[in-house]
Design an enzyme around this catalytic site. Sequence first.
Site, mmCIF file in Angstrom:
data_model
loop_
_atom_site.group_PDB
_atom_site.id
_atom_site.type_symbol
_atom_site.label_atom_id
_atom_site.label_comp_id
_atom_site.label_asym_id
_atom_site.label_seq_id
_atom_site.Cartn_x
_atom_site.Cartn_y
_atom_site.Cartn_z
ATOM 1 C CB CYS A 139 28.472 -1.925 14.125
ATOM 2 S SG CYS A 139 27.753 -0.431 13.294
ATOM 3 C CG HIS B 13 32.532 -2.224 12.350
ATOM 4 N ND1 HIS B 13 31.730 -3.192 12.192
ATOM 5 C CD2 HIS B 13 32.048 -1.020 11.888
ATOM 6 C CE1 HIS B 13 30.552 -2.675 11.641
ATOM 7 N NE2 HIS B 13 30.703 -1.361 11.472
ATOM 8 C CD GLU C 124 33.696 -6.161 12.669
ATOM 9 O OE1 GLU C 124 32.683 -5.953 11.974
ATOM 10 O OE2 GLU C 124 33.739 -5.411 13.716
#
Length: 164
Positions: free
Chosen positions: A30, A108, A110
Amino acid sequence: DRAAVGAWIDAELDWLRALDRRGVPVLGVCFGAQALATAHGGAVEPAPRKELGWVAVESSQPDLLGAGPWFQWHGDRCVAPPDAEVVARTEVAVQAYRVRRNLAVQFHPEVDRAQLLRWLEHGRDELAAHGVDPDQLLAATTAEEPAARARADGLVDAFLRITA
């Protein structure tokens, strides 16, 4: 103040350039993808619309990056550096690119339920203002989490493989 912010980001960009000169691979996520773009001759610009939630991406290298869906929460987009290889995109933005030993992803990988809960502490209004129901997004994230974890593991494995 702006000068302090400018000094901080300038130092970050210099650091990314130094790592690149030394051949140290960086995985930018990001903001990290945006910083890598800026450091290596690309740019960051406002996207025509925000990307929020789980979005499929078109990947030219599915062995490196599967189509997803991947979690998005951004209103800016990367303009990949001139010598970068774009790996994935949506109609809104470049989603992944490689530049030398660096890999950058706009999304993202994660994000899981726990992470999204933290973001929702301050982001519910932003989502709602863009027509995204925070509770539905949380439910979708909970359902997507096992597959998303496997995709994120695959992305990291692929990054380590291409930079070995």
